[in-house]
Design a protein around this motif. Structure first.
Motif, short mmCIF file in Angstrom:
data_model
loop_
_atom_site.label_atom_id
_atom_site.label_comp_id
_atom_site.label_asym_id
_atom_site.label_seq_id
_atom_site.Cartn_x
_atom_site.Cartn_y
_atom_site.Cartn_z
N ALA A 106 -10.37 6.97 -2.07
CA ALA A 106 -10.28 5.71 -1.34
C ALA A 106 -10.90 4.58 -2.16
N TRP A 108 0.82 -1.20 0.00
CA TRP A 108 0.00 0.00 0.00
C TRP A 108 0.86 1.25 0.00
N THR A 132 -8.72 3.91 -5.56
CA THR A 132 -7.41 3.26 -5.40
C THR A 132 -7.55 1.83 -4.90
N ALA A 133 -8.53 1.60 -4.01
CA ALA A 133 -8.73 0.23 -3.53
C ALA A 133 -9.18 -0.68 -4.67
N GLU A 154 -5.08 1.25 5.75
CA GLU A 154 -3.89 1.65 5.01
C GLU A 154 -4.12 2.96 4.27
N GLN A 155 -5.31 3.07 3.64
CA GLN A 155 -5.60 4.27 2.85
C GLN A 155 -5.68 5.50 3.71
N SER A 156 -6.49 5.41 4.80
CA SER A 156 -6.65 6.58 5.64
C SER A 156 -5.32 6.95 6.28
N SER A 200 -8.57 -2.57 2.99
CA SER A 200 -7.57 -1.51 3.03
C SER A 200 -8.05 -0.13 3.51
N ASN A 201 -9.16 -0.04 4.25
CA ASN A 201 -9.57 1.25 4.81
C ASN A 201 -8.46 1.86 5.66
N ALA A 255 0.11 4.18 -2.48
CA ALA A 255 -0.07 5.56 -2.03
C ALA A 255 0.93 6.48 -2.73
N LEU A 258 -2.87 7.90 2.82
CA LEU A 258 -3.34 8.99 1.95
C LEU A 258 -3.97 10.11 2.76
N SER A 277 -10.94 11.88 6.14
CA SER A 277 -10.15 10.66 6.02
C SER A 277 -9.98 9.92 7.35
#
Lengths: 294, 328
Positions: free
Chosen positions: B187, B142, B190-191, B263-265, B260-261, B146, B268, B277
């Motif tokens: 979000a 991730w 990208t996921a 990892e993204q928050s 992946s919520n 990112a 990113l 976020s």
């Protein structure tokens, strides 16, 4: 069967959309590679889409010359190698025991492992436990907590159950112990399983970043993915990026933090690209098996 | 007399039983020790953290060590109340639910559509190449994804912004990464890019099980391509779709199928877009590991776990009612 007009339209639209999927998936990686071979300051001007404009290898030589990045790369390699060997051996050994039909207390063991797979305490309690075990701030925090992968454990159990009993029986008659049978009879015929497990464990180890950021403070233990995260986190706030840009424009042609970040990303992706074609057939099997198991 | 005899007999039989037990156990001592080793690992890294959930109800301090989980003083529901009264509470819950439901709604159908599209391809080389590339991003960290997002979506010569401007779809660069209003879309997209291809594997496996005679028969009956997809392909993989949907709902707050919520928050999200976020997981993580509020963080994690367990049982119950299939 005759092709109809509908067939042609459906095929046309389908091929067009799949071509877009193909491009959208692959182009970002291609873009990274061309930027990594382009002069850093020149790259900030944009307009590079197909091949490098000002070809240079300075990004790579700078990265290789920086002890911080080199060390991070080797820590990543080491944790991947140790993590794979330890993880695959440990998981296989446990799975081999659990796969035996005559194992005593089998039902209890299975219940314990299944509960362990579905219920998790979360990262905060795990942190407390790791701290209590004095694993924090040590290389072992990368490989020991994950050495038993319960998901792969169940894949391994179902694989070992398929091994014909006669193979093991004949070794037993020769007086071999279970440990010896495991290493000299079972493991050599389990190559597809070992490849699947090594792939999933290896990719997980290579890509991990959270443990390096929060379970370790020693700078010499940071991984490649962590170092990338450091750079990206800075770059994501546009105000910072603007500041960097102005500074960089004044400098002579050399590697910029931006081009170094991209080069590090390429270096991080390359090992995965390299093993990908060989292991492709194994992970497809692994994924579908996992799905059947739920 | 008689009674005593019976007693003696039972004593002997227990003895024999015990002997047999040990004999059997000794015979498989290696196997037992393999499993025992696994149980030790399981105990330390799965079960001990599970007991750690108790911290949510206690005044835990990190200096108490592992034993402190049990010995520290009870706090009751103090930390749960604290969270419900926190000023970010509403925002964090809204973000968590919004991102999760958007992913379920938009990202869940994508692997199914992609699998059907691939299934329609007759040239096997094309199918194989697109399929193989589509699940490649699943294996990328991730952190790299990112990084790719920050490179491609940058307002300064980012490829996407340049493309949008040259196509006339935007007149000035869009601040995808810093404008909070774009975070949810970022979000989901990208996921989807990272994980959609991976999940096609399962649907393609289900599709390969369809009997080709069904298609031939339908074609003779005059059914066109789209009709065949609608009436044969989709119904044939209905069971798989339901099973995967239940799994996705069970992981709804984690991001569903594409996950992946967190990892993204985490990767990113930044100080500029945190209004949109920050989610339960990242908030708990920051409270716990960055601020040392372990009990508070564990309480928030526990709330999320309880919602997740409720969701998976609810989804399973609903699917059993509606389609007569379920996971358990």
């Amino acid at each position: 069967m005759k092709r109809t007009l509908e067939d042609n339209i459906v095929d046309g639209v389908n091929y067009f959309l799949l071509a877009i999927v193909f491009l959208v998936t692959l182009y970002p990686f291609y873009y990274l590679i061309i930027i990594s071979f382009n002069d850093g300051v020149d790259a900030t001007l944009g307009g590079i889409y197909f091949w490098p404009r000002e070809f240079t290898t300075i990004n790579y030589t700078t990265l290789i010359g920086d002890p911080k990045w080199i060390l991070a790369f080797f820590v990543s390699v080491l944790r991947t190698v140790v993590g794979v060997v330890l993880g695959v051996c440990c998981t296989c050994l446990v799975a081999y025991g659990l796969a035996k039909k005559h194992l005593m207390f089998k039902k209890t063991y299975f219940a314990l492992f299944i509960v362990g797979m579905y219920v998790s305490g979360g990262i905060i309690p795990l942190y407390v436990v790791l701290r209590g075990l004095h694993l924090l701030n040590s290389f072992w925090v990368y490989v020991i907590p994950g050495m038993l992968n319960i998901f792969l454990l169940f894949i391994a159990i179902s694989f070992f159950r398929e091994i014909p009993a006669e193979l093991e029986e004949s070794a037993k008659i020769d007086g071999a112990s279970d440990l010896k049978i495991f290493f000299s009879v079972v493991l050599p015929i389990s190559k597809p399983l070992l490849a699947t497990m090594a792939l999933f464990t290896g990719v997980g180890q290579w890509n991990a970043w959270l443990d390096s950021a929060y379970f370790v403070q020693n700078e010499s233990l940071r991984t490649l993915t962590y170092r990338m995260m450091e750079v990206i986190n800075k770059a994501n706030i546009p105000v910072d990026l603007q500041g960097q840009g102005a500074e960089l424009a004044a400098q002579a042609a050399q590697a910029t933090p931006y081009s170094l970040q991209i080069t590090a990303m390429v270096i991080s992706v390359i090992p995965i690209i390299c093993v990908y074609p060989f292991l492709q057939k194994y992970f497809v099997k692994g994924a579908t098996l996992g799905a059947v198991k739920g | 007399m008689k009674l005593k005899k019976v007693e003696d007999n039972s004593h002997i039989s227990i003895d024999i039983h015990k002997q047999q037990f040990w004999k059997r156990f000794k015979k498989q001592i290696y196997l037992q020790s393999f499993v025992f080793f696994g149980l030790i690992v399981l105990f330390f890294f799965q079960y001990l953290p599970m007991f750690g959930i108790l911290m949510a109800f206690k005044e835990y301090s990190i200096t108490d060590g592992i034993a402190g989980i049990l010995t520290s003083e009870w706090a009751g529901l103090k930390y749960f109340k604290q969270f419900f009264n926190a000023y970010q509470f509403e925002q964090i819950v809204t973000n968590t639910l919004a991102i999760s439901f958007l992913k379920l709604f938009f990202a869940f159908p994508v692997p199914i559509i992609l699998a059907i599209m691939l299934n329609e391809v007759r040239i096997s080389a094309v199918k194989r190449i697109v399929q193989t590339t589509s699940y490649f991003p699943h294996f990328i960290s991730w952190v790299v994804v990112a990084g790719l997002a920050s490179v491609f979506l940058s307002t300064e010569q980012g490829v996407i912004n340049n493309l949008l401007i040259s196509l006339g779809l935007a007149d000035k660069p869009i601040a995808f990464l810093s404008n909070p209003d774009h975070f949810w879309g970022l979000a989901v997209t990208t996921a989807m890019w990272k994980e959609a291809g991976w999940w096609t594997i399962i649907f393609l496996a289900a599709l390969s099980g369809i009997n080709p005679a069904l298609y031939e028969a339908a074609q003779i009956d005059g059914a066109g391509r789209i009709q065949r997809i609608w009436h044969i392909t989709l119904p044939s993989i209905k069971g798989t779709i339901v099973v995967v949907l239940i799994l996705a709902i069970g992981n709804l707050l984690g991001g569903g199928l594409v996950g992946s919520n967190f990892e993204q928050s985490f990767l990113l999200g930044n100080s500029v877009n945190s209004d949109k976020s920050e989610i339960l997981q990242t908030y708990a993580f920051k409270m716990g590991l960055a601020q040392g509020r372990y009990s508070y963080a564990t309480a928030i994690d526990l709330i999320q776990s309880i919602i997740s367990v409720t969701l998976i049982f609810g989804a399973n119950w609903l699917s059993k009612k509606v389609t007569k299939t379920g996971l358990f």
